[in-house]
Design a protein around this motif. Structure first.
Motif, PDB file in Angstrom:
ATOM      1  N   PHE A  34       0.835  -1.208   0.000  1.00 39.31           N
ATOM      2  CA  PHE A  34       0.000   0.000   0.000  1.00 39.31           C
ATOM      3  C   PHE A  34       0.858   1.242   0.000  1.00 39.31           C
ATOM      4  CE2 PHE A  34       0.892   0.927   4.367  1.00 39.31           C
ATOM      5  CZ  PHE A  34       1.068  -0.304   4.970  1.00 39.31           C
ATOM      6  N   ILE A  35       0.257   2.381  -0.390  1.00 37.17           N
ATOM      7  CA  ILE A  35       0.955   3.649  -0.224  1.00 37.17           C
ATOM      8  C   ILE A  35       0.143   4.526   0.718  1.00 37.17           C
ATOM      9  CG2 ILE A  35       2.310   3.865  -2.351  1.00 37.17           C
ATOM     10  CD1 ILE A  35      -0.170   5.698  -3.237  1.00 37.17           C
ATOM     11  N   PRO A  36       0.818   5.132   1.696  1.00 31.43           N
ATOM     12  CA  PRO A  36       0.102   6.034   2.598  1.00 31.43           C
ATOM     13  C   PRO A  36      -0.297   7.320   1.867  1.00 31.43           C
ATOM     14  CG  PRO A  36       2.436   5.975   3.113  1.00 31.43           C
ATOM     15  CD  PRO A  36       2.218   4.980   2.023  1.00 31.43           C
ATOM     16  N   ILE A  37      -1.419   7.862   2.272  1.00 29.69           N
ATOM     17  CA  ILE A  37      -1.867   9.119   1.670  1.00 29.69           C
ATOM     18  C   ILE A  37      -1.117  10.294   2.271  1.00 29.69           C
ATOM     19  CG2 ILE A  37      -3.865  10.685   1.721  1.00 29.69           C
ATOM     20  CD1 ILE A  37      -5.538   8.414   0.781  1.00 29.69           C
ATOM     21  N   GLY A  38      -0.626  10.113   3.485  1.00 33.86           N
ATOM     22  CA  GLY A  38       0.169  11.167   4.103  1.00 33.86           C
ATOM     23  C   GLY A  38      -0.582  11.901   5.198  1.00 33.86           C
ATOM     24  N   LEU A  39      -1.702  11.328   5.624  1.00 28.74           N
ATOM     25  CA  LEU A  39      -2.480  11.939   6.689  1.00 28.74           C
ATOM     26  C   LEU A  39      -2.924  10.793   7.595  1.00 28.74           C
ATOM     27  CD1 LEU A  39      -3.284  14.900   7.050  1.00 28.74           C
ATOM     28  CD2 LEU A  39      -5.520  14.310   6.185  1.00 28.74           C
ATOM     29  N   SER A  40      -2.464  10.843   8.863  1.00 26.53           N
ATOM     30  CA  SER A  40      -2.625   9.652   9.698  1.00 26.53           C
ATOM     31  C   SER A  40      -4.089   9.254   9.870  1.00 26.53           C
ATOM     32  CB  SER A  40      -1.961   9.875  11.051  1.00 26.53           C
ATOM     33  OG  SER A  40      -2.463  11.068  11.627  1.00 26.53           O
TER      34      SER A  40
ATOM     35  N   ASP B 269      -5.148   5.587   8.853  1.00 27.35           N
ATOM     36  CA  ASP B 269      -5.628   4.634   9.863  1.00 27.35           C
ATOM     37  C   ASP B 269      -6.915   3.976   9.400  1.00 27.35           C
ATOM     38  OD1 ASP B 269      -3.511   5.141  11.399  1.00 27.35           O
ATOM     39  OD2 ASP B 269      -4.528   6.513  12.800  1.00 27.35           O
ATOM     40  N   ALA B 270      -7.796   4.790   8.813  1.00 22.48           N
ATOM     41  CA  ALA B 270      -9.064   4.238   8.352  1.00 22.48           C
ATOM     42  C   ALA B 270      -8.861   3.227   7.239  1.00 22.48           C
ATOM     43  CB  ALA B 270      -9.979   5.365   7.863  1.00 22.48           C
ATOM     44  N   LEU B 271      -7.780   3.406   6.481  1.00 21.41           N
ATOM     45  CA  LEU B 271      -7.492   2.480   5.383  1.00 21.41           C
ATOM     46  C   LEU B 271      -6.516   1.393   5.803  1.00 21.41           C
ATOM     47  CD1 LEU B 271      -6.956   5.136   2.583  1.00 21.41           C
ATOM     48  CD2 LEU B 271      -8.867   3.563   2.710  1.00 21.41           C
ATOM     49  N   GLN B 272      -6.210   1.367   7.117  1.00 22.07           N
ATOM     50  CA  GLN B 272      -5.230   0.421   7.665  1.00 22.07           C
ATOM     51  C   GLN B 272      -3.888   0.549   6.957  1.00 22.07           C
ATOM     52  OE1 GLN B 272      -6.733  -3.506   7.885  1.00 22.07           O
ATOM     53  NE2 GLN B 272      -8.377  -2.939   9.277  1.00 22.07           N
ATOM     54  N   GLY B 273      -3.411   1.769   6.876  1.00 20.80           N
ATOM     55  CA  GLY B 273      -2.065   1.976   6.346  1.00 20.80           C
ATOM     56  C   GLY B 273      -2.031   2.839   5.105  1.00 20.80           C
ATOM     57  N   GLY B 274      -2.974   2.677   4.220  1.00 25.45           N
ATOM     58  CA  GLY B 274      -2.973   3.486   2.997  1.00 25.45           C
ATOM     59  C   GLY B 274      -3.760   2.806   1.899  1.00 25.45           C
ATOM     60  N   LEU B 275      -3.626   3.350   0.713  1.00 27.06           N
ATOM     61  CA  LEU B 275      -4.341   2.808  -0.442  1.00 27.06           C
ATOM     62  C   LEU B 275      -3.654   1.531  -0.921  1.00 27.06           C
ATOM     63  CD1 LEU B 275      -4.975   6.043  -2.522  1.00 27.06           C
ATOM     64  CD2 LEU B 275      -6.722   4.653  -1.421  1.00 27.06           C
ATOM     65  N   ASP B 276      -4.446   0.501  -1.149  1.00 26.42           N
ATOM     66  CA  ASP B 276      -3.885  -0.767  -1.602  1.00 26.42           C
ATOM     67  C   ASP B 276      -3.324  -0.632  -3.004  1.00 26.42           C
ATOM     68  OD1 ASP B 276      -4.822  -3.519  -0.034  1.00 26.42           O
ATOM     69  OD2 ASP B 276      -5.804  -1.651   0.581  1.00 26.42           O
ATOM     70  N   LEU B 277      -2.159  -1.246  -3.226  1.00 27.71           N
ATOM     71  CA  LEU B 277      -1.634  -1.336  -4.583  1.00 27.71           C
ATOM     72  C   LEU B 277      -2.102  -2.652  -5.187  1.00 27.71           C
ATOM     73  CD1 LEU B 277       2.003  -0.070  -4.111  1.00 27.71           C
ATOM     74  CD2 LEU B 277      -0.008   1.193  -4.831  1.00 27.71           C
TER      75      LEU B 277
ATOM     76  N   HIS C 284      -3.258  18.718   5.568  1.00 27.36           N
ATOM     77  CA  HIS C 284      -3.622  18.977   6.961  1.00 27.36           C
ATOM     78  C   HIS C 284      -5.065  18.598   7.149  1.00 27.36           C
ATOM     79  CE1 HIS C 284       0.047  21.251   7.280  1.00 27.36           C
ATOM     80  NE2 HIS C 284      -0.299  21.885   6.168  1.00 27.36           N
ATOM     81  N   LEU C 285      -5.356  17.986   8.287  1.00 30.39           N
ATOM     82  CA  LEU C 285      -6.731  17.628   8.580  1.00 30.39           C
ATOM     83  C   LEU C 285      -7.438  18.847   9.161  1.00 30.39           C
ATOM     84  CD1 LEU C 285      -8.623  15.176   8.581  1.00 30.39           C
ATOM     85  CD2 LEU C 285      -8.047  14.918  10.995  1.00 30.39           C
ATOM     86  N   VAL C 286      -8.540  19.226   8.573  1.00 28.41           N
ATOM     87  CA  VAL C 286      -9.290  20.355   9.104  1.00 28.41           C
ATOM     88  C   VAL C 286     -10.335  19.862  10.085  1.00 28.41           C
ATOM     89  CG1 VAL C 286     -10.805  22.278   8.539  1.00 28.41           C
ATOM     90  CG2 VAL C 286      -8.906  21.701   7.033  1.00 28.41           C
ATOM     91  N   SER C 287     -11.138  18.902   9.658  1.00 27.38           N
ATOM     92  CA  SER C 287     -12.117  18.353  10.584  1.00 27.38           C
ATOM     93  C   SER C 287     -12.567  16.996  10.111  1.00 27.38           C
ATOM     94  CB  SER C 287     -13.330  19.279  10.693  1.00 27.38           C
ATOM     95  OG  SER C 287     -14.104  19.154   9.521  1.00 27.38           O
ATOM     96  N   VAL C 288     -13.053  16.215  11.046  1.00 27.23           N
ATOM     97  CA  VAL C 288     -13.661  14.939  10.697  1.00 27.23           C
ATOM     98  C   VAL C 288     -15.154  15.181  10.722  1.00 27.23           C
ATOM     99  CG1 VAL C 288     -13.945  12.545  11.337  1.00 27.23           C
ATOM    100  CG2 VAL C 288     -11.768  13.689  11.745  1.00 27.23           C
ATOM    101  N   SER C 289     -15.793  15.013   9.593  1.00 28.40           N
ATOM    102  CA  SER C 289     -17.211  15.345   9.514  1.00 28.40           C
ATOM    103  C   SER C 289     -18.019  14.423  10.391  1.00 28.40           C
ATOM    104  CB  SER C 289     -17.698  15.212   8.077  1.00 28.40           C
ATOM    105  OG  SER C 289     -17.023  16.147   7.314  1.00 28.40           O
TER     106      SER C 289
END
Lengths: 501, 221
Positions: free
Chosen positions: B22-28, B32-40, B214-219
């Protein structure tokens, strides 16, 4: 012994143009050449010639006499290229073909004419086929090159002069047919010697003292008594593999197997020459005289049989075997020297990737057509839609780094800007409410205006309305739009030109 | 614990591979929701009016060249200078524009299976059928490239609620723009479908100079 056909194209320049543009066939036109401040007519179309004009007249004279005549620039190089093409075509009748001065071709058909049903049939065939191409010709067949030229230009059309008839037939030709020097021809005229027959009656001693050795030599060449050197065209070695089948191939698998054999042979030959295939064509001849062609192209020359075969296989679903295929011809249309690969130890992985990518581009280009697989290249322009160009990836490699543009540019651009109607009055500076894809949508202007002026030196229909004021705005459904405003005295219009930031 | 392992096994079966890359998107928060990042070696779907932002983000993360496959009929066109401005590498992009979607899909299978570029972007007008998606997934499953199917929705007739959570893509995103200035963009990412967890919604800010997220908010919070 030679049997020489001379083919003369009296209207080559004009007929070459008519072949490109058939509308010219009915209109008189002239080809103009410029030489040291003087413009003169170098060639005329047939119907213009019938109007009484002749090559060599000054352009002003012709213009005054025929105001509605069309004029084109003469292009002697293209005429020669056209003639060379015809020479290549003529090599189907005999391998000994040559191009003479003026618009003449010479074909030595000694020992070849029986293949085409005799000399008269061959002459007929050449004339009608050239007529189909749109060329007027005059041709003659005689024992020597000089005689063939003489009968072509001064004899009756399509004359076949046998060895026995040469003396007799030549008697009636004018002296000019001998191609004597200008001074000698003028001398003959002055002495009242108009026909070749009158000249040959004189003794050789008398002729030599009057026309010089050169003149006598030309007469001898005419009658084939001395040889004339002809430089025949050299034929390029074409890289062709051909297979004929006594039992026609009835399946694609059979064609594939034959193709593999032919490719192996071709690549073997090419590897000896250190050359690789860049472009290749496969011709399939069916029993019922249908012919199919399939072409492949490669990014870099190759002699890899498997690669070439795989590229051809992309076309195999289009093969219609019909009643069977009885001949396959494989031509290497374009070859280039095989390039060497530098093998490096450190970054062999990136190199592999580059090679794999190249292979993929090869394959895709041959699958869907090279013009659809493209790379982007930067173009130096401030007009948004002109800042990049697309080049077929088959012919271009990755070259340049991109510079960031001056202003903020969108991620997607609309090929044709979409006109949107503004609801609230036209005098507003910034966009507020527009109709976008048939529904009302509120815009929040975010930044602008950014003024972009058209290139004044170029007349672009899209930019005729003058400079544009570009705005960035957010639509209420969550998209970013790049809009511009153009205004003239009457109205102001808004267009969406890009999407996304 | 048992449930987690079981789910891993099911996904591994579906994706046809053992080791997860996987590759991380760069925002924890998102990673975390993707369990590490986008699957390759998997297909992802992106839609919404600002889908281009998200694909741009991924293209920047996943280097190694990209193929951009699109149908040539729509008015919309890929714009390299805009991409260069946001840190993309247009010189690494090869575009294939074809009039017919069927031909385009054939090209897509080839490109995905060849495994020579980092990212394969497929732009379509209509949603792909289950079979087509599954075929793409099979083509990509043993490679380490990332397949992206985007469906532009600039007309404003789509909404995240209408995006179904079924289909064989491993994630599906719906992206809209919240705010924009020359320095930064705020986008709302709606993870409509997530094989590795539950759907989520974030508002993220992209810095145009550094490309940092940067994370602004979690809806919904």
């Amino acid at each position: 012994m030679q049997r020489m056909i001379c083919i003369w194209f009296p209207f080559l320049e004009s007929e070459r143009l008519i072949r490109q543009n058939h509308d010219l066939a009915t209109r008189p036109f002239a080809l103009v050449m410029r030489e040291a401040n003087r413009a003169f007519v170098s060639a005329l179309s047939r119907n213009a010639g019938n109007m009484g004009f002749a090559p060599g007249m000054s352009l002003a004279d012709v213009r005054a006499a025929a105001p509605d005549m069309l004029y084109f620039d003469a292009d002697p190089m293209r005429d020669i290229r056209c003639l060379q093409g015809l020479l290549r075509w003529a090599s189907r009748f005999t391998p000994r073909v040559s191009r003479g001065g003026g618009h003449n071709l010479y074909l030595d058909i000694a020992g070849a004419s029986h293949l085409f049903g005799g000399e008269d049939v061959l002459l007929e065939k050449i004339e009608t086929q050239l007529e189909d191409f749109g060329f007027t010709t005059r041709l003659a067949l005689a024992d020597s090159k000089a005689a063939a030229w003489g009968f072509t230009h001064f004899g009756s059309t399509k004359s076949n002069i046998t060895t026995e008839r040469l003396e007799g037939a030549a008697r009636e030709l004018p002296v000019e047919a001998l191609r004597l020097s200008y001074a000698s021809t003028a001398l003959c005229q002055r002495l009242g010697l108009k026909k070749i027959g009158e000249l040959t009656k004189l003794s050789r001693v008398a002729l030599t003292s009057r026309l010089g050795l050169d003149g006598v030599c030309r007469i001898d060449r005419f009658f084939g008594r001395t040889a004339e050197v002809t430089e025949f065209a050299r034929h390029k070695k074409r890289l062709i593999e051909e297979e004929q089948f006594f039992d026609p191939l009835a399946t694609n698998a059979g064609v594939e197997a034959a193709l593999e054999r032919m490719l192996e042979k071709l690549c073997q030959r090419l590897s000896g020459m250190r050359q690789g295939v860049r472009k290749s064509q496969l011709q399939l001849d069916r029993v019922d005289h249908e012919t199919m062609f399939f072409s492949i192209q490669l990014t870099r020359p190759s002699i890899d049989v498997n690669l070439l075969k795989r590229l051809f296989l992309h076309h195999f679903d289009q093969i219609d075997v019909g009643f069977g295929i009885d001949r396959l011809i494989l031509v290497a249309e374009q070859v280039a020297p095989l390039s060497c690969h530098q093998l490096s130890l450190e970054n062999s992985q990136t190199q592999n990737r580059e090679q794999d990518l190249e292979k993929l581009i090869n394959e895709l280009s041959n699958m869907v057509g090279a013009r659809y697989v493209q790379r982007f290249f930067p173009v130096d322009s401030h007009i948004p839609e002109r800042t990049f160009s697309r080049v077929a990836a088959l012919y271009a490699s990755r070259l340049e780094e991109w510079q960031s543009p001056s202003g903020t540019r969108p991620l997607r651009i609309l090929k044709k800007p979409v006109s949107v109607l503004l609801r609230d009055g036209i005098e507003k500076m910034a966009p507020e409410t527009v109709f976008w894809h048939g529904r009302k949508c509120h815009l929040t202007p975010l930044s602008g205006p950014e003024r972009i002026e058209p290139d004044w030196w170029r007349d672009d229909p899209d930019w005729r309305s003058g400079g544009r004021d570009y705005w960035w705005a957010k639509a209420d459904f969550g998209a970013l739009l790049w809009l511009y405003r153009v205004s003239d005295e009457e109205k102001t219009q808004w267009f969406v030109h890009g999407l996304g930031s | 614990m048992r449930y987690e392992t079981l789910r891993e096994q099911i996904i591994a079966l579906e994706l046809g591979r053992r080791e997860r890359q996987f590759i991380p998107i760069g925002l924890s928060a998102i990673d975390d929701a993707l369990q590490g990042g986008l699957d390759l070696g998997a297909m992802h779907e992106v839609t919404g009016p600002a889908a281009v932002f998200f694909t741009q983000m991924i293209l920047r993360q996943k280097r190694g060249g990209a193929f951009w496959l699109a149908t040539s009929s729509p008015n919309e066109e890929y714009y390299p200078p805009g991409m260069a401005q946001y840190g993309g590498q247009p010189e690494e992009v090869i575009s294939v524009c074809l009039p017919d979607t069927k031909d385009l899909l054939k090209v897509a299978y080839e490109v995905l299976a060849a495994n020579v570029v980092g990212c394969v972007l497929l732009e379509v007008q209509k949603p792909l059928t289950q079979t087509q998606m599954r075929k793409l997934q099979i083509a990509v499953q043993n490679t380490d490239s990332l397949g992206l199917v985007t469906r532009g929705a600039h007309t404003g007739t789509t909404s995240p609620e209408r995006e179904s959570a079924c289909g064989s893509a491993i994630t599906r995103w719906y992206v809209t723009v919240v705010d924009w200035s020359h320095e930064k963009t705020q986008i709302e990412l709606y993870l409509v479908k997530n094989r590795r967890g539950s759907p989520c919604r974030w508002i993220v800010e992209i810095d145009h100079a550094t490309y940092d997220l940067h994370l602004v908010s979690v809806s919904g919070e």
